[in-house]
Design an enzyme around this catalytic site. Structure first.
Site, short mmCIF file in Angstrom:
data_model
loop_
_atom_site.label_atom_id
_atom_site.label_comp_id
_atom_site.label_asym_id
_atom_site.label_seq_id
_atom_site.Cartn_x
_atom_site.Cartn_y
_atom_site.Cartn_z
N GLY A 111 37.71 -48.50 78.03
CA GLY A 111 38.95 -47.74 77.83
C GLY A 111 39.41 -47.64 76.40
N LYS A 112 38.56 -48.05 75.46
CA LYS A 112 38.96 -48.02 74.03
C LYS A 112 39.29 -46.60 73.57
CE LYS A 112 35.04 -49.39 72.44
NZ LYS A 112 33.93 -49.54 73.28
N GLU B 65 35.31 -45.36 66.71
CA GLU B 65 33.88 -45.64 66.47
C GLU B 65 33.34 -44.77 65.33
OE1 GLU B 65 31.36 -46.18 69.81
OE2 GLU B 65 33.04 -46.60 71.15
#
Lengths: 321, 267
Positions: B42-43, B163
């Site tokens: 869930g990031k 990311e």
């Protein structure tokens, strides 16, 4: 794939590079209309002379324009030939008796083979094609011995045919020369921006030219990226044994599909991420935006527009008289 | 009241399985938060919810005293920018200049001001010589730098890196991390979503997400001592933590050597 060229734009300097894209689009449109209004060969030839002069003023390499003409060369040649053969109005200018004998047929086949071989091994495709057509004419005209396959027939060229074909060809030449100048000297992004501004009034009928221009410029931006992607997928598939160059048509079709499916999936995923990136940077479709690339309409543009209006006015006057 | 406040946030993509569940989080101004978690924890969903790209099912997000709703999303996105994973999918402009300008164009910044800001921020991310370059002539790292410049030019105070380093080569990655450190020093609030534990160690605080829930949210130093947090969330163990554990257990030199050897092999 760093060398994917989009459109025909070639960086350079010169008058046409400094013109506002709007001016160039309008000028090309006006002159096109003018060209269609002209009704005499002399006027058209003058028009062609003016177009040629523009190339020299703009310091645009004629060779590059000729290269731009290549794709429609075939079309030009065929219209020319069809007009000459089929149009039978006016005075008869040429009336040659032609023959089709056994020897003629033999020579024709020989000429065809020679042409194909030459095309394969030399670079002058168009010259070869012209030579071939001339050869066919000479063979039909002068090889009159041997067994007659067909009774002699007449090759006739009428005045109207010649005039009309010259008309069509010169008109197309002028128009294509002008549009080539437009695409050679205008960056695709500037071209879309020019179109965007010109189509701005269409907002009243619900056409949002800004969104349209953004769509075009994003598409242009992503063409090299998507090419890159296609390359990667092809390599990945080739490494697992796919062969894109050989095989039957059916196999080739299968391979194209196996390339297209992942391409589409990736493109959809990409578009979603791009939409997210745009939205997170506060893009709202239809909202007012300022622009970093402003088009500047300078005195040069005024002169160029005035010139094209003048050309059109002249054409109208000539038409009316 | 904290700078960023998330209260009882729930989110699911199709109404069935919850991707985020009762998330409560406070982030102070100028903090550097690293968000760790395995795939599907869930990031990224949390990151997208923060910029209003996804609408939460339940709960609230408040940024700088402004409650995030459909109406305030525009205002909130002025404060918070996001750098995504794939450098290619966020490059909107045809050239570097156009791309840095994109956000400002949307905010209706006058042209003269835009030109000044583009020069200023392009210089800041070392891209001043590349302003007229097209994205195909840039490396992934450079594209990420351009994305950062675009966000900074919008005067954002919070940057989320989703990311952002994962598709870069080691050199570009190091450069980007170095740059994030500078931004942090300049007082920007940073939320860095990452897979890489060693990147996370640079942050002030680490948030560990596991199956949509907060497993831990503590100062980096404190969390480093909690081996069970990492094991529970199926994360790679930081080497420092492993070594400390080995030392603490019995101080056996062979054991430490073995750990170091394992580490060298995996890197």
């Amino acid at each position: 794939m760093k060398s994917v060229i989009i459109g025909q734009y070639i960086p350079g300097k010169g008058l046409f590079y400094r013109l506002d894209p709007r001016t160039k689009i309008i000028a090309v449109l006006l002159i096109m209309i003018a060209v269609f209004l002209l009704e005499s060969i002399t006027h058209l030839l003058i028009g062609f002379g003016i177009a040629f002069m523009l190339l020299i003023i703009g310091r645009i390499s004629v060779i590059k324009v000729i290269k731009g003409l290549k794709p429609i060369m075939i079309l030009l040649i065929f219209t020319f030939i069809f007009q000459i053969i089929l149009n039978r109005e006016g005075e008869m200018i040429v009336n040659h008796e032609m023959y089709l004998t056994l020897y003629t047929a033999l020579f024709l086949v020989l000429a065809f083979v020679v042409w194909r071989v030459l095309v394969k091994f030399t670079r002058f495709r168009f010259t070869m094609f012209f030579l071939f057509v001339a050869g066919v004419y000479l063979i039909l005209r002068y090889v009159d011995f041997g067994y007659q396959l067909l009774s002699p027939f007449n090759f006739q060229v009428y005045e109207a045919g010649l005039r009309m074909s010259a008309f069509v060809v010169i008109r197309l030449l002028i128009i294509i020369t002008l549009s080539t100048v437009l695409t050679l000297t205008t960056k695709p992004t500037n071209l879309t921006q020019g179109l965007e501004k010109l189509m701005h009034p269409l907002k009243k009928i619900g056409f949002n030219s800004e969104d349209f221009a953004l769509i075009i410029s994003i598409s242009l931006r992503y063409i090299p990226t998507i090419f890159d992607e296609a390359n990667k997928i092809m390599l990945a598939q080739a490494s697992r044994g796919a062969d894109f160059s050989e095989g039957k048509l059916k196999d080739k079709l299968k391979q194209v599909i196996s390339l297209l499916v992942p391409m589409f999936i990736i493109a959809f995923m990409r578009s979603e991420e791009l939409a997210n990136a745009m939205e997170s940077r506060n893009f709202v479709p239809g909202n007012k935006r300022t622009r970093i690339n402003e088009l500047i309409f300078s005195y040069r543009d005024v002169i160029a527009t005035a010139f094209s209006v003048l050309v059109l006015a002249l054409a109208i006057v000539l038409k009316v008289i | 009241m904290s700078y960023i406040e998330i209260r009882d946030l729930d989110f699911s993509y199709n109404g069935k399985k919850k991707v985020l569940e009762s998330i409560n989080l406070q982030v102070e101004k100028g903090e550097w938060i690293a968000c760790l978690g395995h795939n599907g924890s869930g990031k990224s969903t949390l990151a997208k919810a923060l910029v209003g790209l996804l609408e939460p099912e339940l709960g609230e997000i408040e940024i700088d005293g402004l409650l995030l709703t459909e109406e305030t999303a525009y205002e909130i996105r002025k404060k918070i920018g996001i750098v995504f994973q794939n450098p290619d999918n966020q490059f909107v402009g045809v050239t570097v200049r156009d791309d840095i300008a994109f956000g400002m164009e949307n905010l209706c910044v006058p042209r003269e001001e835009m030109i000044e800001k583009i020069d200023f921020y392009a210089k800041k991310v070392n891209m001043l010589d590349f302003l007229d370059k097209e994205p195909t002539n840039l490396s992934g790292g450079q594209k990420q730098q351009v994305a950062i410049a675009g966000i900074l030019a919008m005067q954002s105070e919070i940057i989320i890196f989703d990311e952002a380093t994962s598709m870069l080569d080691p050199f570009s990655r190091e450069e980007l991390i170095k740059y994030i450190r500078t931004l942090h020093k300049e007082g920007l609030t940073i939320i860095m979503i990452t897979h890489d534990i060693n990147e996370a160690l640079l942050a002030d605080k680490i948030l560990v997400l596991n199956k949509g829930k907060i497993e831990a949210f503590e100062e980096t130093e404190k969390i480093m001592k909690k081996r069970e947090v990492f094991v529970e969330s199926r994360l790679e163990l930081p080497i420092a933590l492993d070594l400390a554990n080995a030392l603490e257990s019995n101080g056996n030199a062979t054991k430490i050597r073995k750990k170091l050897w394992e580490y060298a092999l995996t890197k």
